[in-house]
Design an enzyme around this catalytic site. Structure first.
Site, PDB file in Angstrom:
ATOM      1  N   LYS A  80      -9.834 -41.509   4.709  1.00  0.00           N
ATOM      2  CA  LYS A  80      -8.772 -42.492   4.939  1.00  0.00           C
ATOM      3  C   LYS A  80      -8.210 -42.316   6.349  1.00  0.00           C
ATOM      4  O   LYS A  80      -8.073 -41.176   6.820  1.00  0.00           O
ATOM      5  CB  LYS A  80      -7.670 -42.291   3.890  1.00  0.00           C
ATOM      6  CG  LYS A  80      -6.619 -43.384   3.871  1.00  0.00           C
ATOM      7  CD  LYS A  80      -5.561 -43.129   2.790  1.00  0.00           C
ATOM      8  CE  LYS A  80      -4.550 -44.269   2.733  1.00  0.00           C
ATOM      9  NZ  LYS A  80      -3.502 -44.043   1.700  1.00  0.00           N
ATOM     10  N   SER A 160      -2.426 -48.318  -1.028  1.00  0.00           N
ATOM     11  CA  SER A 160      -2.824 -48.404   0.362  1.00  0.00           C
ATOM     12  C   SER A 160      -4.245 -47.889   0.638  1.00  0.00           C
ATOM     13  O   SER A 160      -4.832 -48.256   1.660  1.00  0.00           O
ATOM     14  CB  SER A 160      -1.841 -47.625   1.220  1.00  0.00           C
ATOM     15  OG  SER A 160      -1.948 -46.244   0.960  1.00  0.00           O
ATOM     16  N   SER A 184      -0.893 -45.155  -4.294  1.00  0.00           N
ATOM     17  CA  SER A 184      -1.897 -45.589  -3.309  1.00  0.00           C
ATOM     18  C   SER A 184      -3.307 -45.067  -3.545  1.00  0.00           C
ATOM     19  O   SER A 184      -4.244 -45.526  -2.903  1.00  0.00           O
ATOM     20  CB  SER A 184      -1.453 -45.187  -1.908  1.00  0.00           C
ATOM     21  OG  SER A 184      -0.485 -46.088  -1.438  1.00  0.00           O
TER      22      SER A 184
END
Lengths: 499, 503
Positions: A80, A160, A184
């Site tokens: 990420k 997210s 997330s």
């Protein structure tokens, strides 16, 4: 093509150790899949050269160490964009960190590399992890590899960690790192039919991860099986002297705890999670999950977590408050984007223009909310009250666990993946409501896992959430395994992006 | 332990056009913690390094960096608290104070607003023999220092040096118990002295390692006493805060100016506005920096990157047991054990190293004599040459040997001063120097008597005068000393001269 990229970590591990395949072969397959999946917008940076070099090093290590090589050795993963990776562009999907290349490596990624994992590249996400649909990314949204039957509208992979979820679900990498501040990891995992685990707060070091809300942020694995989550968490977890909030606790052998035997476990079903407007599909899935666990020999117990309804408002005070302070460092002075100034303009204009240009709308909204709730005169009414609510929510769970509950079963999300542009355009709260089942877990600092458990009428994945006792990720994953085995979720979306 | 007793001084009174005014002063002293590393990072705190060379990723607030508390700085704060007779809070916590400035990379300062590490204490500020002000300490908290912005190096750009960023400070907050500019300076001096004894702050004001914010207000006689009785601040005037002063002289000048400015406003029928002011030493005046309305909203909240500090009582007790003897106790002991005056004891205990030096000299010797020599000869000479006690060319052992020579009667006080000079410039063992250079005084009364006889024989007129008036006897003593180049024992000379004149 895609066969190797589609392996789970445990499958790949077995074949790598036997020498049937090489890390380089898997890595090349992943890189090819990533290239073919550009329309998904999952990767924002592909580090092909680095990946191949790391794969070769892993192969050498596998050859030398064989069965003794770490479980993650030779496993290609995506990272990420919130994790700092030395020398690799790290922007938290924000313009304000334009072309920022950290001269240091986050603890989590350092641990993965130490075990021989292979870095494929950086994954898309909501800007600074603020969002539930990956639509706030400066790079544009990641797209869900799943589509509703008979409908080609692009769907959100959730957020997210949307890029991570899309990449793992689309078989572009074997696993990915995610971070979870209010859901997330778990919400995108549910939207894309993969496993996503948020560890107990303090289990995984936050050092080198761009901070959103420090008291809630926790990194975790996003994988295609519960076993993979156990393997990857094992590599990521552990005390870090550079993060004061990381816990000085030994990390158990999570994979060894995966027996699938959950007879006698007591599973709590909180009535407060039966919210108004929950879709029939979710409702049915939850019941199916209850039946599966009962079938596995668990005892189902109705419980009450009375302060659940206050969790979302408390979260949307605490998280923005911390974010408003954490994001103050992005001022254009030392790194990242700096606005061009007109003659005669000074430091105040530099701050204002830099931040106006560098942050997207959602980030600005949360910085403003956070600034407001911490302001003199509002602090007690908002921030302090939210902290009290947080204590009550934690106590709800403590009381449930004290009564003998081993884990709590809830839906992971109130809906399946929605279309890009569908939610939150007029009212941001509509988007925030996505986090309703996941946020209490962060506020209480507990471990949570989203397990793919079925599909809705249109064929879209549905996830169930298990919430564990603090530090009992192993126990929680064992229950998740029982669920996974019985749900028999059929994994892969049809690769429309290749057509 | 014997404590020195004292009475509190009268407050400074300013005679206004409409009656008398008193000043009320409270201070926030920022003391840099003596520590090799910063409060939350491993970067060095060395002064005078190349700009931006002592900066870690944490100090520069790089993304994802986290603070980790430096345990030694915590220990230093606890030690300081104990030295100020203060309560140590076993639970304390860090908060973020948020504001934007380029020399504050994080956009917040980590401080301790809600739960400081040290609670109430007190300091005795000596203002003369038997006079002292008791200043209550409200709290001490740990916090990060900011960096330095430099605005005058380039017409278009400002420069920032982050070397100081993140260095540990102790903010020592007093109650408004200080009542004159002199007391304010003495209070800072006393804090400095105690911290230097403790080794917790070097007190170097020039380098900015000790700075003070001064809160000044004025009130009518009697109002302050009402405040002390009730704790109600409304009996006091509106205060102004003068920021960031690093000179004792400026602190006094600023307070004097500020009190008079406030009195002038009040006597003119105006109101003092609560605000932050800066002292301009060139103009000798304070000017407004920002008003209460313009004050920042710092949005303090608990720092989520740090766990609360929980100290073990046993650890605090260990530190307490390791504290050195502090200035007040040492001063009282010197008065008691060495029979010296409170004033001399104060001078000797100003610095711990000087007090140690004195004690080494005085051990087994006459305390008063040792004090005289250390203060007058040694300190006098050190001051003249701008040296510290650590840089003294004369060691305590050497000075002790000189005093021993005096006591044994081997040399006179006058010769001793010459000897001190030799040891200062050339070094060496005083006993050997006296031997080798024939500096030993003559105590042989037969030899001295011979000289006395010769001088009396050579000066019959003077002899008659002296016999009539014993006051003239000193002339003969002087002549004998001169003739013997000062080596004759003056007491013996005196005795013989007196005997001869009487006989």
């Amino acid at each position: 093509m895609g066969e190797l990229a589609g392996l789970t970590i445990s499958e790949a591990r077995a074949r790598l150790r036997k020498g049937e395949i090489t890390a380089r072969e898997i890595t090349e397959d992943c890189l090819a899949e990533i290239e073919a999946a550009a329309p998904l917008g999952a990767f924002v940076e592909v580090t092909a050269e680095k990946a191949l070099a790391m794969a070769d090093a892993a192969d050498a290590r596998l050859a030398a160490e064989g069965e003794a090589a770490p479980a993650m050795c030779g496993i290609p993963v995506g990272i990420k964009d919130l994790f700092c990776v030395e020398g690799v562009r790290t922007q938290a999907a924000s313009k304000i960190l334009d072309n920022f290349r950290p001269p240091y490596e986050s603890t989590v990624t350092a641990r993965l590399w130490q075990d021989g994992a292979v870095m494929l590249g950086k994954l898309n996400m909501d800007e600074f992890a603020m969002g539930s649909s990956n639509e706030t990314s400066h790079f544009g949204p990641a797209i869900n590899p799943w589509r509703a039957e008979g409908d080609s509208r692009p769907l959100t992979p959730g957020g997210s960690s949307g890029g991570s979820a899309a990449a793992v679900a689309a078989r572009l990498c074997l696993a990915a790192t995610g971070t979870d501040t209010g859901g997330s990891i778990r919400q995108p995992a549910a939207f894309t039919g993969i496993v996503g685990l948020k560890p107990t707060y303090g289990r995984v070091s936050r050092w080198g991860i761009v901070a959103f809300a420090s008291s809630l942020d926790q990194a975790g694995p996003m994988t295609r099986s519960v076993r993979d989550a156990a393997i990857m968490l094992q590599a990521m977890a552990g005390e870090d002297p550079r993060d004061s909030t990381s816990a000085p606790r030994p990390v158990p052998d999570f994979e060894a705890m995966l027996t699938g035997d959950i007879r006698g476990r007591r599973i709590g079903i909180p009535k407060e999670y039966r919210v108004e407007g929950m879709s029939a599909g979710i409702e049915a899935l939850w019941q199916a999950g209850i039946d599966m666990l009962r079938d596995a020999g668990a005892e189902i117990v109705d419980i009450s977590l009375p302060h659940t309804k206050y969790a979302l408002p408390a979260y949307y005070v605490i998280a923005p408050a911390e974010a408003s302070s954490n994001l103050a460092r992005y001022d254009g002075v030392r790194y990242g984007h700096r606005a061009k100034l007109a003659p005669g303009e000074g430091i105040v204009e530099m701050y204002e223009k830099t931040r106006a240009e560098g942050f997207g709308d959602e980030v600005k909204r949360r910085v403003m909310i956070g600034t407001y709730v911490l302001s003199a005169g509002y602090y007690d009414a908002y921030y302090n009250r939210a902290r009290k609510v947080r204590t009550l929510i934690r106590r709800d769970f403590e009381q449930a666990f004290a009564s003998g509950i081993d884990a709590v079963l809830t839906p992971a999300t109130p809906s399946t993946a929605f279309a890009l542009g569908e939610k939150g355009q007029d009212d941001p709260v509509e988007m925030y409501l996505n986090d309703i089942f996941t946020v209490p877990v962060n506020l209480a600092g507990l471990p949570g896992i989203s397990v793919p458990a079925g599909r809705d009428a249109k064929g879209l994945p549905l996830g169930l959430q298990l919430i564990g006792r603090p530090w009992e990720e192993g126990e929680m994953m064992n229950i998740a395994l029982a669920l996974e085995e019985r749900a028999g979720f059929d994994g892969a979306p049809s690769p429309w992006w290749k057509g | 332990m014997l404590d020195l007793t004292f009475t509190e001084p009268a407050p400074r009174v300013i005679h206004g056009l409409e009656g008398d005014w008193e000043m009320v002063i409270g201070m926030e002293v920022h003391a840099q913690v003596s520590s090799k590393a910063k409060l939350f990072s491993g970067a060095s705190t060395e002064f005078g390094a190349e700009p931006n060379s002592n900066v870690s990723f944490v100090d520069a607030a790089m993304p994802g960096m986290l603070p980790v508390i430096n345990e030694f700085c915590v220990e230093q704060a606890v030690r300081t608290g104990l030295g100020l007779n203060a309560r140590i809070n076993l639970f304390s916590a860090f908060d973020r104070k948020n504001y934007f400035y380029p020399d504050l990379p994080q956009g917040y300062q980590i401080s301790q607003l809600y739960h400081p590490i040290v609670g109430e204490g007190e300091v005795i500020v000596w203002m003369g023999e038997g006079t002292a002000r008791r200043v209550r300490i409200e709290r001490i908290h740990l916090e990060q220092d900011a960096g330095k912005s430099i605005h005058d190096m380039d017409p278009e750009y400002s420069f920032v040096d982050l070397n100081r960023t993140g260095v540990a400070l102790m903010e020592i907050v007093s109650r408004p118990d200080i009542r004159s500019p002199e007391e304010a300076a003495a209070y800072v001096g006393k804090l400095r002295q105690i911290m230097r004894y403790l080794g917790t702050c070097d007190g170097n004001m020039q380098n900015g390692n000790l700075r003070a914010d001064v809160n000044v207000s004025v009130c009518r006689p009697g109002d302050y006493e009402k405040y002390r009785e009730t704790g109600d601040f409304s009996h006091l005037g509106t205060r102004c805060e003068i920021k960031n002063m690093n000179s004792m002289r400026f602190i006094q000048q600023a307070i004097e100016y500020e009190a008079r400015r406030q009195i002038a406003i009040l006597e003119d029928g105006g109101e003092v506005v609560q605000e932050t002011r800066l002292y301009d030493p060139n103009k000798g005046e304070t000017r407004s920096m920002r008003s209460k309305e313009e004050a920042h909203d710092y949005r303090y909240f608990p720092c989520p990157d740090l766990l609360p500090l929980e100290l073990e009582a046993a650890w605090v007790e260990e530190i307490r047991a390791s504290l050195p003897e502090l200035p007040d106790a040492k001063k009282a002991r010197f008065v008691r054990d060495y029979g010296i005056t409170e004033y001399d004891a104060g001078v000797l205990t100003a610095e711990r190293e000087a007090a140690d030096f004195f004690e080494e000299v005085a051990r087994g010797r006459d305390g008063k004599m040792a004090a005289n020599w250390v203060i007058n000869e040694l300190f006098g000479r050190l001051n003249k040459e701008g040296r510290t006690i650590g840089e003294s060319p004369v060691s305590a052992a050497q000075l002790g040997a000189i005093l021993d020579l005096i006591r044994k009667g081997d040399i006179s006080g006058k010769i001793a001063k010459d000897l001190f000079e030799i040891v200062w410039t050339e070094g060496g063992d005083p006993v050997r120097i006296v031997e080798e250079r024939g500096m030993k005084q003559v105590t042989d009364s037969a030899a001295i008597e011979k000289v006395v006889d010769e001088i009396m024989a050579a000066n019959p007129a003077q002899l008659e005068k002296a016999k009539a008036n014993p006051k003239v006897a000193g002339w003969f003593v002087g002549q004998v000393m001169k003739a013997t180049q000062g080596k004759a024992n003056p007491q013996v000379v005196n005795e013989i001269v007196r005997r001869k004149l009487a006989g």
